[in-house]
Each structure stands twice: as C-alpha cells, then as structure tokens.
Motif scaffolding. Sequence first.
Motif, PDB file in Angstrom:
ATOM      1  N   GLY A 152      52.493  23.983  57.235  1.00 19.95           N
ATOM      2  CA  GLY A 152      52.256  24.256  58.560  1.00 19.95           C
ATOM      3  C   GLY A 152      52.739  22.817  59.362  1.00 19.95           C
ATOM      4  N   ASN A 153      52.850  21.862  58.764  1.00 19.30           N
ATOM      5  CA  ASN A 153      53.462  20.569  59.511  1.00 19.30           C
ATOM      6  C   ASN A 153      55.085  20.343  59.636  1.00 19.30           C
ATOM      7  OD1 ASN A 153      53.745  18.216  60.900  1.00 19.30           O
ATOM      8  ND2 ASN A 153      51.944  17.055  60.009  1.00 19.30           N
ATOM      9  N   PRO A 154      55.622  20.462  60.752  1.00 18.15           N
ATOM     10  CA  PRO A 154      57.218  20.081  60.747  1.00 18.15           C
ATOM     11  C   PRO A 154      57.464  18.958  60.283  1.00 18.15           C
ATOM     12  CG  PRO A 154      56.198  20.252  62.926  1.00 18.15           C
ATOM     13  CD  PRO A 154      55.078  20.702  61.991  1.00 18.15           C
ATOM     14  N   MET A 155      56.595  18.001  60.100  1.00 19.82           N
ATOM     15  CA  MET A 155      56.900  16.585  59.920  1.00 19.82           C
ATOM     16  C   MET A 155      56.993  16.637  58.378  1.00 19.82           C
ATOM     17  SD  MET A 155      56.989  14.802  62.357  1.00 19.82           S
ATOM     18  CE  MET A 155      57.074  12.971  62.281  1.00 19.82           C
ATOM     19  N   VAL A 165      67.077   9.618  61.727  1.00 18.17           N
ATOM     20  CA  VAL A 165      67.337  10.749  61.959  1.00 18.17           C
ATOM     21  C   VAL A 165      66.581  11.429  60.721  1.00 18.17           C
ATOM     22  CG1 VAL A 165      68.860  12.929  62.143  1.00 18.17           C
ATOM     23  CG2 VAL A 165      69.433  10.593  62.839  1.00 18.17           C
ATOM     24  N   PHE A 166      65.625  12.160  61.117  1.00 18.06           N
ATOM     25  CA  PHE A 166      64.858  13.043  60.347  1.00 18.06           C
ATOM     26  C   PHE A 166      64.999  14.587  60.554  1.00 18.06           C
ATOM     27  CE2 PHE A 166      60.690  15.157  60.512  1.00 18.06           C
ATOM     28  CZ  PHE A 166      60.106  15.223  59.111  1.00 18.06           C
ATOM     29  N   ASN A 167      65.192  15.379  59.566  1.00 15.49           N
ATOM     30  CA  ASN A 167      65.414  16.783  59.641  1.00 15.49           C
ATOM     31  C   ASN A 167      64.054  17.497  59.631  1.00 15.49           C
ATOM     32  OD1 ASN A 167      67.969  16.792  59.902  1.00 15.49           O
ATOM     33  ND2 ASN A 167      68.182  16.462  57.709  1.00 15.49           N
ATOM     34  N   PRO A 168      63.139  17.726  60.620  1.00  8.76           N
ATOM     35  CA  PRO A 168      61.986  18.471  60.577  1.00  8.76           C
ATOM     36  C   PRO A 168      62.121  20.037  59.984  1.00  8.76           C
ATOM     37  CG  PRO A 168      62.866  18.357  62.717  1.00  8.76           C
ATOM     38  CD  PRO A 168      63.805  17.712  62.112  1.00  8.76           C
ATOM     39  N   GLU A 170      61.030  24.032  59.543  1.00  7.30           N
ATOM     40  CA  GLU A 170      60.570  24.922  60.051  1.00  7.30           C
ATOM     41  C   GLU A 170      59.418  25.473  59.356  1.00  7.30           C
ATOM     42  OE1 GLU A 170      61.395  26.697  62.430  1.00  7.30           O
ATOM     43  OE2 GLU A 170      63.784  26.378  62.712  1.00  7.30           O
TER      44      GLU A 170
END
Lengths: 445, 565
Positions: A152-155, A165-168, A170
Amino acid sequence: MKTGFKVDRRTVLRGVLGGAGVTLGLPLLDCFLNTNGTALASGAPLPVVFGTWFWGCGFNPGRWEPKKVGEGYDMNIETMPLQPFRDRINVISGTQVYLDGKPAKSHVTGLMAIITGDAPRDTPEYGSLDSIVADQIGTASRFRSLEVTGTGNPMDSVSRRSATVFNPAEVSPVALYARVFGPDFRDPNTADFKPDPKVMVRRSVLSAVSDQRATLLKTVGASDRQRLDEYFTALRDIERQLDLQLEKPAPLAACSKSDQPVDAEIGTQIDHVQANHKLFAQILAHALACGQTRVVNVVFSQATSPLRKPGSAMTHHILTHEEPTDEKLGYQPQATWFISQIMDGLAMYLTTFDGIKEGDGSLLDRTLLFAYSESGFAKTHSLDNMPMLTIGGAAGKIKTGRHIAAPSEPVTRVGFTIQQALGVPVESWGTESLKTKRPFSELLV
Amino acid sequence: MIKHHLSVGQLSVSLGLATLLLITGCGQRDEAPATKGGPPMVRRLTEVEYRRIVADVFGGSIKVPGHFDPDIRRAGLIAIGTSQESVATAGMEQYDLTARSIAAQVVDEAHRDTLVSCKPAKATEPDDACATTFFSRIGRLLFRRPLTADELRAYVGSASKGAKELGSFYAGLGEGLAAVLVSPQFLFRTEVAYANPAHPGQDRLDAYSKAERLSFFLWDTAPDERLLNAAKAGELETDEGLQKQVDRMIASPRLAAGMRAFFSDMLGFDGFVALAKDPTIYPRYSGQVSIDAQEQTLRTLTDLLITQKSDYRDIFTTRKTFLNQLLGSVYNVPSTAEDGWVAHVYPENDPHIGILSQVSFLSLHSHPGRSSPTLRGKALREIFLCQKVPDPPGNVNFALVNDTKNPAFHTARARLTAHRTEATCAGCHKIMDPIGLALENFDSASGYRTLENGDQIVTAGEIDGKKFEDVFGFTKAIHDHPMVPSCLVNRLYSFGVGRIPSKDEASWINYQVKQFEAGGFKVLPLMRRIATSSAFYRVSTPSNETTAAIAPRAAPSETLPEAGK
C-alpha cells in the motif's frame, strides 16, 4: 553514475535513417540488444527479462537453506512451496552485509546493501541493481521498468536510478493495468496500424522542451545539473514511449492483455495483499510477454513487514521481535506462519510467469528473477546469512538448480553475478568491504 | 561578536545542550549576526504547490487529475527533500498526463473565453500573435518570471505546429501549454544568483528568485501579479519595498495556506498515505478519519497562531480545537453541528489537551493494531525538539528482552521495561518510551482508555529531568521544554530556504530564537522577521564552483506584452 546521453537503439535508428519517417519492425534491430533467447517461429529471439521480488523480515536461519550444496538439492521447510521450480532456482546462502563501521539501520541497511551494493551512512547514495540492468536491457521498451508493492505505500519500492531519483511503486493493480494496457497500449498483434496525428504533435512538442536541456543545465551548479539531467532522462523515456506508439510493433505470439483487474482492498491484511499480488503478477507477466517492459520490480511486503491477520494487533514485523520462541518447535510459530504465506505468494508469481507459454518454453525460461529479503534473522536484525534466490533460466544466460553456500562472502556477489550474466559491462560492484570483483562463476554460462 | 557554541548541526543531535540556548545569542539586540547563506536552490514543486499554482493561474474549476510521485523527506522536512529530488520516468508519465488534462480543459469551449485573453483570427489556423500574448502572460505566472525570448519562441512554435497539424488554434495552444506544464522551468523552482563584485563569493539572488522564495515561504505558491511587479520594479531590493510586500502577504488570508503547508510538512502528514488501522480492532477508524484528523490539527494550529496570535508553545496545552461529526464520534464528543467544522473547548479535567492528544499525532505514530510509546516518543523528539534518535544497533539480542517463559506482559510499559533494562537498548529507549507512555491512555486509533488487557495504565514519567504524573504534567513539560522554540525557528527557516541551515547560520538562528522568546513566542512576527531579513535571501557560491562557470539566465524579454499592459 550514468547521466549522459546514452546511445540506444532509437538513436541508431534515427542516425541510420536520418529521421525520414520510415517504419521498421523493431526486431530487425535486435542485434543491438545482446539477446540470444529462445527463438520463436518467426525466427526472432525473445529477449531476457529481469525482475526483483522482495519481501520483508526474511526466513528463520536453518529452515530455508538446502541441506545439500551444489546440484540436486531439495528445498528446506520454509522454501518448500518453491520445490516444483527447484531445477530453475539457485539458492545462495551464507552471504553477509559488511558495515565498515556504518550504522545498522534496522530493516534498511540489508536491503540497500543487496540492491545498491552500499550500506548507506544516511540515505541511499546509489542506483539499484534493477536500474543498472534496465539501462542495459530495458532502454528500448516502452517502460524502462515497472514497480509494484503489495502493502500500500508507493514509497516501498526497491528501485532507484540514483541518490535522487526514486521509482515509486504502483499500489493498485487497476492503476497499473491502466498504465500498461490503457489507451496508449499498441497491440503488437493487431493487423492494421495508423500513427495518431495527436501523438505526432505531442512528440514534437516534447522535443521543444528537451531541446532546452543544454541551455538549462548551464544555469545551475554541478549537483543540481545532475538532477535536472535526470529529469531530461525521464523526459526522453516519454519521448521514446511516443516513438513506439508511432511505429507498428512487431508481432509477439504470446502477447495478450491481462484481464481487467478489480482491486482487493489496498492495505496490509494478508488475504488482501495476496489477492492484489496475484493481480499484479498477471499484469506484469502479460506486460513482459507483450514487450512493454523488460524489468519488473515487486515488493510483496515492505521491509518492516506490516502483514497481519484480520483482527490481530500484531503485525509480522512486531511478531518477529516480540513473539516468544516456541521451545519445542524452536521458532516463533506466528511469525513463521507469515513466511509460509510469503513463499506461497512467490510460488504463485512463478506459476503465473510459467503459465505464459512461448514456443517450447515459458516466460519464466527467459526471466532472471532475483528474490531476496533484508535480514538474515528479523528477530535480531541480523545481517548475515542473507536470504537470496535467483529464479529462471534468463534465456540461457545462467545455470540453475544449484545451492551455493557462501559463508561470510559479501552479499554483493549475487548482484554482481546477475550483472555479469546479463551483459552489463562492469568490472566490480559495491563499496568498501562490499566491493566485489568475483561473480559466482559456477552460475555463469 | 559573541561566539556561539551551538551549531545548527548540533541542535539536531544534542539532547543535553538544551539549556545552552538560554545563555547564547544575547547581546545582539540591534543587528542579527552575519551569515554567508547557502547555494542557490533547485527545488521540485510539491504536489500541493503544483495544484495550488494551477488553481491560482487557471481557477478552481480546472481539475488536476492523477497522483504524483511521493516527495522525499530529508532532515525532518519534505521542503529539504524537494531540493534533492529529481523526476523518475513514472513520475514524468504522471506529469505528462496531468499536463495534457489541464491544458485540454483550459482551451476547451467552457474555459477558453475567460482563460485565453485574445481571439485567434481563425479558429482553425495558427495565430502566433494571440499565442504570444497567451504564453507571455501564462508563462510568467507559471515560471515565476517572464519567459526568455527563446522560451517564448519555442512554445509559440509548438502551438503553431500543433494548430497546423490538428486544424485547430485551440488544440495547438493546448499542446503548447501542456509542454509548459511539463517543462523543468515550471516543475523546478530554479533560483538564479548574480555575482556581487563588492563581496566576492557572496552572490545576489535575482529579484524573481527572491520573490519566489518569499512567496513559497509565506503562501506555499508562486508569486502573484503584485509580487512579480514588485520584483520587476526592483522594489524587493530595498528594505522598505520588501517589508511592504511581506506585510501585505502576512495580512492576506493566503497566509493560512502557507502555514498549513509548513505544519503538514513538519508534522509528517505525508505519512497518512500509507497509514493502516485494523478495522476489527478500531471499527471507528477510517480513511476519512485520517483526512479529517489532519484538518482538525491544522485548524487548531492556524486558529491558535494566526487568529488568536497565541504563544507557539500553547499548541501543546490548548483546550480549544475544531471537530466535525465524524471526529466527534471518534472522540466521544456529541456534536451539535449538522455538518462542517465547529470550535470545541474541552473542559479543564479532560485529557484531550493540545495537539499531541489529537488523532493526527496519536494514530500516525502507532502500529496498525496497537499504540506504540516508542514510535510516539521518537516522533515527539524528532518533530518538536529537532533531535535525532540514533538507529538501533545491529544484531540486537532480543532474546534477553522478549524470550521469557512468561510472556504475559499486559501493558506496553511492562513490555518496554525489558528494553529499558537491557544495556544496548536502554540508551535510546529511555529517551523515547517515557514520553510515549505518557500518552498511553490513547490507543492506536486515539480512543481513550484507562486499562490495557485488564491492567491499569500508568502514565507517570520524566522528560529531560522534568517529572510528570499524567498527560497534564507531560504536556506542560513539553510546553516549557527549551528546545521547542529553537526547533520551530530551525524548521521554519529550513522550510523557507530548502536546506539544513549551514554551521555559519547557527548564530543567526540563535539570535532569532532570542527574538522569538522576547516577543512571547508569537509565530507571525517570527515569520515576518525571517521573511524581511537579508539572511533569508543570501546566497553564496559553493566552494567547488565559481560563478563564472554558471551562466546567468538569459535576460527576460521585457519587451513582450505582459498581463494587464
């Protein structure tokens, strides 16, 4: 850190054709991709794909490592759900995270060491293994990589291109489906194809933005220049997506859209997490079969595993620390129950990939999946005997069915082996005591 | 000049130096200590800022669909994270989708007559004159400065090409606008500085960058027309001109938005995105409760600090708050309001006192199925006292703590006592747990209780030498804690400049803390002092760069038509 303009297939295409609006089937240029996967009837080889599959809070030491070293091993109790895939799995046990005096950030350091090759002093400083691989094998597909998380957490994504640059991830299968198979999807098997004038306009308008790169980069200091350059890299990815929409895609026999999903409740309750994970597995497998991406990153559960049974005050993570060890069993029964759930989830993921039939084999045969967790023993946050598996034949680029016991070897040897197998031009990987130049050569073909 | 012993870096780590603050920073009544400033910043817009700017420029009827990449938090603030973020491909896809949707709405038949101030000669063909008028006006508001001639040419060119291809002036204009909205000049606040020959190494922020820093600090949005005009006219270069703008902005109702943005950031409300509560254990908790809980706290804060102009420290002891029906049911307060928010004052003996007893703090810093004194204690230290609680050591032997043959610890205190008596854990748990245990009467979803698993909950404890018996004594002790004011000043300044204050700014911050104290800890005067100070706008070239290496921004094309002219 790679920031400069990378010569990819698209650039070559432009250079060769002088941008003269010629439509080419993409596989004609596959010679640039270093691929030699299983050939289909058309003769075009299917490329290797890479995935990571992370779960939080690891295994119980002694209950997951196969007893036998080398080939012909059997899965131990906690990895038993994976037994049907044993011949396509390598188990690597015994490796260690070296801290070199840096802090052991609970549930973070182990993850970062495995995936970036560095135990961060403060915040992560390097790109992740998957983005290094994506730069090698993923630059020609629509999505450089796709990330999802089950809790549940995109982080909660393991994927990062750099320190900044972080790829969150889905969190919703419905959102992922819309992104991959929504209106911008071009079915490679469709008979008629017409480029959309709106897409052509968008493409040219975005060029006007990316043309400002050089001017803009001159106006900022070095570290900001790198950040803005990363922005332009992302912009180029969008431009590439548009380019692909303007060309007739090459047919892919195994490609079909996955079913339109309906999300289970997004959260941390184990049955919901399993249900959404199953939907994610379907979408990602179909996305790979349709050539939409070559790199997929899954977080089944975040590092401080919040998985819980309905109505229970205790999460998986809290249980690992607070549940008493059952003296007869020798382990924490409730916390361990979650491990069996997680391995069931992984087995389901593999079954989904194996269910996509491509010629004589399946998608799993051209996949290299790296499954791992962030602690050797969550109860004590230990950073030795880290859980790591590689799964799938990687289109013949890796040997499988082996248990490698590597006590006290740096964890980075696995990531380095993967890079070597996938043709990443790299001589060493990792920092300080985690720096390695030694792949597990027994796995390399 | 007095030598100040407490650097800002130390502020964030020291637990025992609190009292030092009281004896430093004196003797500087008339003039703040000099600072060198930090580098010009490049900061990515937050989602809230993006949405606010779109609403400011195009009006509230334009919908901003989709979600954005999450912002990262650094050194306690997203505002600092924004100066380290870039854009990932997935985030770029979202910006692109959002930009196209906004642009399509702006040029649709319902909006074009109000939002596009000129009419094309022919609706089916390009009209560069009209597109120029549109982009120079809109671009100036979105880029927070006039467009350069090159930029304007590029966007007008895009619109023209689009109009030709698509056979519609407005469709082309929309494509050009979508490009403006995904451009780095819009998405990043890129500050520009010029060399100052009088002080080598110390540069001057250009007027538009100054206006931008000020506007985002006070309003959390782009400068409005009046501020841009003041920047253009050079008014921000004089104390008088700057003060005039600051006073105007502080008097504006928009200040509340800026203050809400600051406190949302400081209180870590982004954490609500992933907050889960077990519905079986906490049937009253829901996603809407978590949204309303943030609103409750933000209303409490803006009322206390802007409307009532109270002492900042009263946020821990105020009895006044705001409730709606849903929160009334969570707090067991019968609400008379049909709908909407009403002020509510808790009676003297009610344990709901200050923002620490509100759902937003209690539930955010808890586990899904139970409270966590450790998480609450850690949050309080880090958020309100700017202290960093060290990471736990690796390979902790939890066997000593938990592996007891009799696991019947009924209360959190009983469970955590074990941590605090084990030497490797005690050091840190001692500074977190007692604070959190003071709030143990509130469960994970903030419900009030006196028993846990049948055992009486004991809330007595101690914080940094001050003993307390219950939540009343506890909140009083936090109220009087000497690190509370300095932490706020530090956070506010960091929020404004987008970075951790440099060592050299420590004395300046200490000076501001003294001023804050002398003025009775009032927040608006503090914000005014920061916003009108020269330190807030001071920039210096990083030692590894030279100004010469960084090309100045091309001169804005002032001959182009601007809005209202």
